[in-house]
Write a protein that holds these residues in place. Structure first.
Motif, PDB file in Angstrom:
ATOM      1  N   MET A   1       0.851  -1.196   0.000  1.00 36.80           N
ATOM      2  CA  MET A   1       0.000   0.000   0.000  1.00 36.80           C
ATOM      3  C   MET A   1       0.881   1.237   0.000  1.00 36.80           C
ATOM      4  N   ARG A   2       0.615   2.132  -0.952  1.00 39.57           N
ATOM      5  CA  ARG A   2       1.364   3.384  -1.062  1.00 39.57           C
ATOM      6  C   ARG A   2       0.425   4.545  -0.714  1.00 39.57           C
ATOM      7  N   ILE A   3       0.860   5.377   0.210  1.00 42.33           N
ATOM      8  CA  ILE A   3       0.049   6.484   0.705  1.00 42.33           C
ATOM      9  C   ILE A   3       0.848   7.770   0.592  1.00 42.33           C
ATOM     10  N   ALA A   4       0.200   8.822   0.107  1.00 41.94           N
ATOM     11  CA  ALA A   4       0.830  10.145   0.033  1.00 41.94           C
ATOM     12  C   ALA A   4       0.423  10.961   1.254  1.00 41.94           C
ATOM     13  N   LEU A   5       1.381  11.683   1.803  1.00 39.63           N
ATOM     14  CA  LEU A   5       1.155  12.508   2.976  1.00 39.63           C
ATOM     15  C   LEU A   5       1.407  13.969   2.637  1.00 39.63           C
ATOM     16  N   VAL A   6       0.451  14.810   2.977  1.00 37.33           N
ATOM     17  CA  VAL A   6       0.621  16.255   2.818  1.00 37.33           C
ATOM     18  C   VAL A   6       0.232  16.920   4.136  1.00 37.33           C
ATOM     19  N   LEU A  16      -0.047  22.986  -3.892  1.00 36.66           N
ATOM     20  CA  LEU A  16      -0.821  21.746  -3.818  1.00 36.66           C
ATOM     21  C   LEU A  16      -1.061  21.161  -5.203  1.00 36.66           C
ATOM     22  N   GLU A  17      -1.364  22.002  -6.158  1.00 39.09           N
ATOM     23  CA  GLU A  17      -1.577  21.506  -7.527  1.00 39.09           C
ATOM     24  C   GLU A  17      -0.321  20.837  -8.061  1.00 39.09           C
ATOM     25  N   ALA A  18       0.849  21.412  -7.760  1.00 38.26           N
ATOM     26  CA  ALA A  18       2.104  20.813  -8.206  1.00 38.26           C
ATOM     27  C   ALA A  18       2.323  19.451  -7.558  1.00 38.26           C
ATOM     28  N   VAL A  19       1.984  19.327  -6.286  1.00 32.10           N
ATOM     29  CA  VAL A  19       2.120  18.052  -5.585  1.00 32.10           C
ATOM     30  C   VAL A  19       1.170  17.007  -6.183  1.00 32.10           C
ATOM     31  N   LEU A  20      -0.064  17.390  -6.416  1.00 31.51           N
ATOM     32  CA  LEU A  20      -1.037  16.444  -6.985  1.00 31.51           C
ATOM     33  C   LEU A  20      -0.629  16.016  -8.390  1.00 31.51           C
ATOM     34  N   ASP A  21      -0.095  16.925  -9.168  1.00 35.65           N
ATOM     35  CA  ASP A  21       0.407  16.573 -10.502  1.00 35.65           C
ATOM     36  C   ASP A  21       1.572  15.589 -10.388  1.00 35.65           C
ATOM     37  N   ASP A  22       2.439  15.818  -9.398  1.00 34.49           N
ATOM     38  CA  ASP A  22       3.594  14.946  -9.214  1.00 34.49           C
ATOM     39  C   ASP A  22       3.162  13.537  -8.794  1.00 34.49           C
ATOM     40  N   LEU A  23       2.028  13.436  -8.119  1.00 35.79           N
ATOM     41  CA  LEU A  23       1.525  12.142  -7.665  1.00 35.79           C
ATOM     42  C   LEU A  23       0.900  11.319  -8.794  1.00 35.79           C
ATOM     43  N   SER A  24       0.582  11.966  -9.897  1.00 38.29           N
ATOM     44  CA  SER A  24      -0.075  11.275 -11.001  1.00 38.29           C
ATOM     45  C   SER A  24       0.789  10.114 -11.505  1.00 38.29           C
ATOM     46  N   GLY A  25       0.186   8.936 -11.594  1.00 36.29           N
ATOM     47  CA  GLY A  25       0.889   7.764 -12.109  1.00 36.29           C
ATOM     48  C   GLY A  25       1.751   7.045 -11.085  1.00 36.29           C
ATOM     49  N   LYS A  26       1.688   7.440  -9.822  1.00 34.16           N
ATOM     50  CA  LYS A  26       2.520   6.814  -8.795  1.00 34.16           C
ATOM     51  C   LYS A  26       1.781   5.751  -7.987  1.00 34.16           C
ATOM     52  N   ASN A  27       0.617   5.358  -8.439  1.00 33.74           N
ATOM     53  CA  ASN A  27      -0.142   4.268  -7.800  1.00 33.74           C
ATOM     54  C   ASN A  27      -0.394   4.527  -6.319  1.00 33.74           C
ATOM     55  N   ALA A 198       7.592  22.835  -2.688  1.00 36.44           N
ATOM     56  CA  ALA A 198       6.494  22.165  -1.994  1.00 36.44           C
ATOM     57  C   ALA A 198       6.968  20.799  -1.498  1.00 36.44           C
ATOM     58  N   LYS A 199       6.677  20.493  -0.235  1.00 35.28           N
ATOM     59  CA  LYS A 199       7.110  19.230   0.354  1.00 35.28           C
ATOM     60  C   LYS A 199       5.943  18.274   0.557  1.00 35.28           C
ATOM     61  N   TYR A 200       6.184  17.018   0.275  1.00 34.21           N
ATOM     62  CA  TYR A 200       5.230  15.971   0.632  1.00 34.21           C
ATOM     63  C   TYR A 200       5.995  14.666   0.772  1.00 34.21           C
ATOM     64  N   THR A 201       5.307  13.622   1.194  1.00 31.92           N
ATOM     65  CA  THR A 201       5.953  12.333   1.478  1.00 31.92           C
ATOM     66  C   THR A 201       5.099  11.197   0.952  1.00 31.92           C
ATOM     67  N   ILE A 202       5.754  10.149   0.500  1.00 39.09           N
ATOM     68  CA  ILE A 202       5.089   8.897   0.154  1.00 39.09           C
ATOM     69  C   ILE A 202       5.580   7.818   1.107  1.00 39.09           C
ATOM     70  N   ILE A 203       4.642   7.082   1.687  1.00 41.45           N
ATOM     71  CA  ILE A 203       5.026   5.934   2.502  1.00 41.45           C
ATOM     72  C   ILE A 203       4.504   4.659   1.839  1.00 41.45           C
ATOM     73  N   GLU A 204       5.254   3.592   1.992  1.00 43.71           N
ATOM     74  CA  GLU A 204       4.891   2.293   1.412  1.00 43.71           C
ATOM     75  C   GLU A 204       5.070   1.214   2.460  1.00 43.71           C
ATOM     76  N   MET A 205       4.030   0.428   2.658  1.00 41.71           N
ATOM     77  CA  MET A 205       4.094  -0.652   3.636  1.00 41.71           C
ATOM     78  C   MET A 205       4.805  -1.856   3.007  1.00 41.71           C
ATOM     79  N   VAL A 212       9.876   5.224   3.562  1.00 44.51           N
ATOM     80  CA  VAL A 212       9.518   6.638   3.555  1.00 44.51           C
ATOM     81  C   VAL A 212      10.307   7.361   2.473  1.00 44.51           C
ATOM     82  N   GLU A 213       9.580   8.059   1.617  1.00 42.53           N
ATOM     83  CA  GLU A 213      10.207   8.847   0.546  1.00 42.53           C
ATOM     84  C   GLU A 213       9.739  10.295   0.674  1.00 42.53           C
ATOM     85  N   MET A 214      10.656  11.177   1.052  1.00 40.12           N
ATOM     86  CA  MET A 214      10.335  12.593   1.180  1.00 40.12           C
ATOM     87  C   MET A 214      10.700  13.314  -0.116  1.00 40.12           C
ATOM     88  N   ILE A 215       9.764  14.131  -0.598  1.00 37.99           N
ATOM     89  CA  ILE A 215       9.870  14.695  -1.944  1.00 37.99           C
ATOM     90  C   ILE A 215       9.690  16.205  -1.894  1.00 37.99           C
TER      91      ILE A 215
END
Length: 246
Positions: A1-6, A16-27, A198-205, A212-215
């Motif tokens: 499970m991959r979860i994005a954190l903002v 926020l729009e830039a972060v959401l665009d960056d999340l596109s295609g990252k499952n 803009a900072k956000y994070t993706i976590i994967e179980m 943890v991937e900080m972006i």
């Protein structure tokens, strides 16, 4: 499970729009927001639209709460006056329904500051020297009764991962929309991420624990800064263009 954190978007729809665009295609299966979403001098209504359209799960931050239940002090803030002038009934209804704590998964708890307060830093201590990373012992005191393995917070705007002795992992994704700020309480201090992005994070179980991937995402932060300055926040111009409060 991959979860994005903002967290701590603070009305910065451009970030926020830039972060959401960056999340596109990252499952990404879920996007979790640790609060302080709409309060700020940029575009609170558009920020709300992006959160709703993207089905983001949000909790209430201290400044979300202030929009619904303002103190006399906050009512004099130019950001408060600007924010409420851009919000309508549906925005206030959404804000009033936000919870202090959410449990998006059996092993995950999310909140803004601590489980008991939206205005206390979980990972930072403030004293006469300013702000500094707290000790594991002091962090654990703020997490009494919390059993979840993954603990998500915001509030201090600083990307950070802390692993406690018992294996629990605490993650602050940093701020999407406000990379630095200063404050006077309980002592004068500043938070400086050092970058305007803009900072956000993706976590994967995984079977071995949480990855943890900080972006950091580049966006037109100068445009956001000009909007903030036009809305009475010269300090925000500096924060947004440098990532430093001083």
């Amino acid at each position: 499970m991959r979860i994005a954190l903002v967290s701590d978007i603070h009305s910065n729809n451009l970030a926020l729009e830039a972060v959401l665009d960056d999340l596109s295609g990252k499952n990404i299966e879920k996007i979790l927001d640790m609060g302080d979403s709409l309060y700020g001098p940029i575009d609170p209504a558009s920020t709300y639209d992006l959160l709703i359209e993207s089905h983001v799960i949000s909790v209430s931050g201290n400044q979300d709460y202030m929009l619904v239940y303002p103190t006399e002090e906050v009512e004099h803030s130019p950001s408060y006056k600007f924010t409420i002038s851009k919000l309508e009934d549906e925005h206030f209804k959404w804000l009033s329904k936000l919870k202090l704590v959410e449990y998006p998964d059996d092993d995950i708890i999310m909140f803004h500051g601590t489980p008991d307060s939206d205005s206390i830093y979980l990972l930072r201590e403030i004293d006469e020297r300013g702000a500094h990373l707290s000790t594991p012992k002091n962090i654990e005191k703020k997490l009494v009764g919390i059993k979840q393995k993954i603990i998500l917070c915001g509030h201090d705007h600083m990307p950070q991962v802390v692993t406690l002795d018992d294996g629990r992992t605490i993650i602050n994704p940093g701020s999407v929309g406000c990379p630095a700020y200063d404050d006077t309480l309980p002592f004068p201090h500043s938070m400086n991420s050092g970058s305007p992005h803009a900072k956000y994070t993706i976590i994967e179980m995984t079977r071995d624990g949480v990855r943890v991937e900080m972006i950091q995402v580049p966006y037109d932060y100068r445009k956001a800064a000009e909007i903030a300055r036009a809305n009475g926040r010269d300090d925000w111009y500096r924060w947004l263009t440098t990532g430093f409060a001083k």
